[in-house]
Design a protein around this motif. Structure first.
Motif, mmCIF file in Angstrom:
data_model
loop_
_atom_site.group_PDB
_atom_site.id
_atom_site.type_symbol
_atom_site.label_atom_id
_atom_site.label_comp_id
_atom_site.label_asym_id
_atom_site.label_seq_id
_atom_site.Cartn_x
_atom_site.Cartn_y
_atom_site.Cartn_z
ATOM 1 N N GLN A 1 0.831 -1.214 0.000
ATOM 2 C CA GLN A 1 0.000 0.000 0.000
ATOM 3 C C GLN A 1 0.863 1.260 0.000
ATOM 4 O O GLN A 1 0.594 2.208 -0.736
ATOM 5 C CB GLN A 1 -0.906 -0.002 1.218
ATOM 6 N N ALA A 2 1.922 1.234 0.831
ATOM 7 C CA ALA A 2 2.803 2.409 0.889
ATOM 8 C C ALA A 2 3.485 2.607 -0.462
ATOM 9 O O ALA A 2 3.657 3.726 -0.942
ATOM 10 C CB ALA A 2 3.841 2.217 1.991
ATOM 11 N N MET A 3 3.862 1.492 -1.087
ATOM 12 C CA MET A 3 4.548 1.582 -2.379
ATOM 13 C C MET A 3 3.617 2.183 -3.437
ATOM 14 O O MET A 3 4.010 3.041 -4.218
ATOM 15 C CB MET A 3 5.004 0.192 -2.801
ATOM 16 N N MET A 4 2.355 1.740 -3.418
ATOM 17 C CA MET A 4 1.389 2.251 -4.398
ATOM 18 C C MET A 4 1.121 3.740 -4.147
ATOM 19 O O MET A 4 0.891 4.498 -5.083
ATOM 20 C CB MET A 4 0.063 1.490 -4.296
ATOM 21 N N ALA A 5 1.170 4.163 -2.861
ATOM 22 C CA ALA A 5 0.925 5.576 -2.562
ATOM 23 C C ALA A 5 2.094 6.411 -3.067
ATOM 24 O O ALA A 5 1.925 7.497 -3.621
ATOM 25 C CB ALA A 5 0.743 5.765 -1.064
ATOM 26 N N GLU A 6 3.308 5.905 -2.875
ATOM 27 C CA GLU A 6 4.502 6.648 -3.290
ATOM 28 C C GLU A 6 4.696 6.606 -4.805
ATOM 29 O O GLU A 6 5.211 7.524 -5.403
ATOM 30 C CB GLU A 6 5.737 6.049 -2.609
ATOM 31 N N MET A 7 4.343 5.467 -5.387
ATOM 32 C CA MET A 7 4.564 5.287 -6.816
ATOM 33 C C MET A 7 3.235 4.883 -7.466
ATOM 34 O O MET A 7 3.031 3.720 -7.809
ATOM 35 C CB MET A 7 5.620 4.196 -7.040
ATOM 36 N N PRO A 8 2.280 5.844 -7.600
ATOM 37 C CA PRO A 8 0.974 5.496 -8.151
ATOM 38 C C PRO A 8 1.106 4.818 -9.520
ATOM 39 O O PRO A 8 2.014 5.141 -10.290
ATOM 40 C CB PRO A 8 0.275 6.848 -8.270
ATOM 41 N N GLN A 9 0.141 3.920 -9.788
ATOM 42 C CA GLN A 9 0.243 3.093 -10.988
ATOM 43 C C GLN A 9 0.266 3.899 -12.284
ATOM 44 O O GLN A 9 0.803 3.452 -13.273
ATOM 45 C CB GLN A 9 -0.906 2.100 -11.029
ATOM 46 N N LYS A 10 -0.311 5.113 -12.245
ATOM 47 C CA LYS A 10 -0.343 5.891 -13.498
ATOM 48 C C LYS A 10 1.063 6.224 -13.998
ATOM 49 O O LYS A 10 1.270 6.522 -15.159
ATOM 50 C CB LYS A 10 -1.179 7.150 -13.317
ATOM 51 N N TYR A 11 2.078 6.201 -13.093
ATOM 52 C CA TYR A 11 3.451 6.495 -13.530
ATOM 53 C C TYR A 11 4.168 5.250 -14.044
ATOM 54 O O TYR A 11 5.220 5.347 -14.652
ATOM 55 C CB TYR A 11 4.264 7.086 -12.368
ATOM 56 N N TRP A 12 3.605 4.078 -13.762
ATOM 57 C CA TRP A 12 4.333 2.850 -14.067
ATOM 58 C C TRP A 12 4.677 2.711 -15.542
ATOM 59 O O TRP A 12 5.733 2.210 -15.884
ATOM 60 C CB TRP A 12 3.514 1.629 -13.628
ATOM 61 N N LYS A 13 3.732 3.134 -16.382
ATOM 62 C CA LYS A 13 3.940 2.843 -17.809
ATOM 63 C C LYS A 13 5.202 3.493 -18.372
ATOM 64 O O LYS A 13 5.732 3.061 -19.383
ATOM 65 C CB LYS A 13 2.715 3.235 -18.628
ATOM 66 N N ASN A 14 5.708 4.544 -17.702
ATOM 67 C CA ASN A 14 6.920 5.203 -18.212
ATOM 68 C C ASN A 14 8.181 4.836 -17.439
ATOM 69 O O ASN A 14 9.242 5.408 -17.670
ATOM 70 C CB ASN A 14 6.736 6.723 -18.180
ATOM 71 N N LEU A 15 8.061 3.908 -16.494
ATOM 72 C CA LEU A 15 9.227 3.547 -15.685
ATOM 73 C C LEU A 15 9.822 2.226 -16.153
ATOM 74 O O LEU A 15 9.120 1.218 -16.172
ATOM 75 C CB LEU A 15 8.834 3.418 -14.209
ATOM 76 N N PRO A 16 11.106 2.215 -16.501
ATOM 77 C CA PRO A 16 11.715 0.955 -16.959
ATOM 78 C C PRO A 16 11.608 -0.146 -15.907
ATOM 79 O O PRO A 16 11.485 -1.313 -16.235
ATOM 80 C CB PRO A 16 13.181 1.315 -17.200
ATOM 81 N N GLU A 17 11.671 0.237 -14.624
ATOM 82 C CA GLU A 17 11.688 -0.780 -13.577
ATOM 83 C C GLU A 17 10.307 -1.337 -13.264
ATOM 84 O O GLU A 17 10.188 -2.344 -12.568
ATOM 85 C CB GLU A 17 12.301 -0.204 -12.291
ATOM 86 N N SER A 18 9.230 -0.657 -13.809
ATOM 87 C CA SER A 18 7.891 -1.058 -13.378
ATOM 88 C C SER A 18 7.569 -2.490 -13.791
ATOM 89 O O SER A 18 6.826 -3.180 -13.105
ATOM 90 C CB SER A 18 6.848 -0.099 -13.939
ATOM 91 N N ARG A 19 8.158 -2.948 -14.913
ATOM 92 C CA ARG A 19 7.866 -4.310 -15.357
ATOM 93 C C ARG A 19 8.343 -5.342 -14.342
ATOM 94 O O ARG A 19 7.894 -6.464 -14.307
ATOM 95 C CB ARG A 19 8.541 -4.568 -16.709
ATOM 96 N N LEU A 20 9.321 -4.933 -13.518
ATOM 97 C CA LEU A 20 9.859 -5.884 -12.530
ATOM 98 C C LEU A 20 8.968 -6.010 -11.305
ATOM 99 O O LEU A 20 9.065 -6.978 -10.562
ATOM 100 C CB LEU A 20 11.233 -5.398 -12.034
ATOM 101 N N ILE A 21 8.130 -4.990 -11.059
ATOM 102 C CA ILE A 21 7.456 -4.921 -9.766
ATOM 103 C C ILE A 21 6.609 -6.155 -9.467
ATOM 104 O O ILE A 21 6.776 -6.768 -8.402
ATOM 105 C CB ILE A 21 6.630 -3.612 -9.646
#
Ligand code: SF4
Length: 480
Positions: free
Chosen positions: A219-239
């Motif tokens: 939950q804390a991770m989702m608050a800090e890194m909302p999913q709307k930013y994931w699509k532009n983050l290279p590391e998001s595919r690893l999450i």
């Protein structure tokens, strides 16, 4: 409303242009009810002229108004003028009335913008693109909630001063050419930004290493890194995979707890990957120690392969002075510390003679792995290529960000050009303080150069004199 009585104000929608128009309206005693703010991107930006009438308002208003001017609402300009009018017409202490609806709205706008800018600083990811002129440009795509590109641009200018970069967004794009001023253009389409590059794997490698499975708080991770930013983050595919594997990795860590003590510096074999990963997880998140450990896994250029280890910087964080050399040498590669060989000894003596203590400085190199050419049993120094310097620049930029030095001393041409661009010349520019992006830079020779040229006493004296310029500057600033 009697529209005939309205004063239409067309202006470029930025804070400075609004300020100029608001100043004139105040001089003309035009009340807020009579002003119709009409933002128009085709109009020229306006800046304050020296003859502009001075209007005194609390600093808190200016700071919050500057941020609130980026809020995505067509009403923001009218709100700002309403508040300005009240502040200058008998309500001087208005900003202290937290319950006032307009003051509260200003504060909420400013907070939302500052949160959005914080996310932008955290989640912009540059991708390298080779340009037709043989150079390299770093391009990022970002979709902010508010009009924050100009507001956040100074941060990226400071943080990535040595790169040529562009940040593309749907509203406005910011561009930096490595010197001069950041410039802005109209919004762009996402298709204009690259979605992969050669440093992509490094981002993933770094993220994989700093991800601590024992501290997963979804939950804390989702608050800090909302999913709307994931699509532009290279590391998001690893999450998703990292979260799935977290329990298994925690169990494995507990079983192998003793092996984490095996991390050591020294000649090959290099640090075991497992021990390294555990050391990273144990270190403070985002600290310089964690960066130094993560650099051990960097594969961003071929230099890691023959070298023993990455040699990160050393010294207090923050530090008022940072010294940057070229790359670790033979001794440094084995010891895992910068400037420990003969050049390091000469540097220590010169620093002491200049009135500087090495213990109070942060010392690092432009490139973190030793580049050499084997000759028999010897390893002969080789100068790093521009590609290698560029590939390694993210580590140095991260160090500068952490250390926040007031003065950067560039030891030798590689460091000087990496920091200040191709136009610098040691013979012409050494020993002078050069101000760039709010920081002082001083160029001098690399101590290894003094050793190669036979320890000439006059040259060593000149080197000490160069370092003294930095020491005197610190004294004049009253910084110890
Ligand atoms: S020299 Fe720099 S970029 Fe190249 S592998 Fe080492 S740390 Fe990475």
């Amino acid at each position: 409303m009697d529209t005939d009585a309205l004063t239409a104000v067309r202006f470029h929608p930025d804070f400075s242009s609004w300020q100029q128009r608001a100043r004139q309206l105040l001089v003309d005693e035009t009340p807020p009810q009579r002003v119709w703010w009409q933002p128009d991107h085709t109009r020229k930006r306006e800046t304050a002229s020296s003859s502009a009438t001075a209007i005194r308002v609390p600093k808190a208003f200016i700071t919050q108004a500057r941020a609130a001017s980026c809020y995505r609402s067509s009403e923001r300009w009218a709100l700002l003028y309403h508040l300005l009018w009240r502040l200058t017409h008998g309500e001087r202490h208005l900003m202290q009335l937290a319950g006032d609806p307009q003051v509260a709205r200003l504060r909420n706008y400013a907070k939302a913008v500052s949160r959005d800018a914080h996310k932008m600083k955290a989640f912009v990811r540059f991708r390298a693109v080779d340009t037709t002129d043989g150079d390299r440009r770093y391009i990022a795509w970002f979709e902010p909630d508010h009009f924050i590109v100009e507001y956040a641009a100074p941060f990226f200018q400071r943080r990535f001063a040595n790169m040529r970069w562009s940040i593309l967004t749907p509203d406005c794009c910011a561009h930096w050419e490595g010197s001069g001023k950041v410039w802005f253009s109209e919004g762009a389409d996402k298709a204009a930004a690259p979605d992969n590059d050669v440093v992509e794997d490094t981002w993933r490698c770094y993220y994989r290493h700093i991800f601590n499975p024992a501290r997963v708080k979804i939950q804390a991770m989702m608050a800090e890194m909302p999913q709307k930013y994931w699509k532009n983050l290279p590391e998001s595919r690893l999450i998703p995979t990292l979260i799935q594997e977290a329990d298994r990795r925690v169990a494995a860590m507990a079983k192998d707890a003793k092996s984490s003590e095996r991390l050591r510096c020294g000649p090959r074999p290099a640090t075991p990957a497992q021990a390294l990963s555990e050391a990273i997880q144990k270190s403070e998140s985002g600290s310089i120690q964690q960066l130094a450990l993560a650099a051990q896994s960097c594969r961003n250029c071929p230099l890691w392969q023959p070298a023993t280890q990455a040699v990160f910087g050393e010294g207090p964080v923050p530090a008022r002075i940072m010294l940057i050399g070229e790359q670790p040498g033979d001794n440094e590669d084995l010891a895992g510390k910068p400037f420990v060989g003969p050049a390091g000894e000469l540097l220590n003596r010169a620093l002491a003679a200049a009135g500087l203590s090495r213990q109070e400085l942060y010392i690092t190199n432009t490139v973190k792995h030793f580049k050499f050419r084997p000759q028999g049993r010897r390893r002969l120094h080789e100068r790093p290529s521009q590609e290698e310097i560029d590939a390694c620049s993210q580590w140095l930029a991260a160090e500068i960000e952490q250390v926040q030095p007031s003065i950067i001393i560039c030891l030798g041409m590689t460091a000087a050009r990496a920091q200040l661009g191709e136009n610098v010349q040691i013979a012409r520019d050494r020993g002078k303080l050069l101000a760039r992006q709010g920081r002082q830079y001083l160029i001098t020779v690399h101590p290894a150069h003094l050793l190669r040229s036979g320890n000439n006493p006059r040259e060593i004296q000149r080197f000490v004199a160069d370092l003294q310029v930095a020491a005197e500057k610190l004294n004049s600033l009253g910084i110890k």
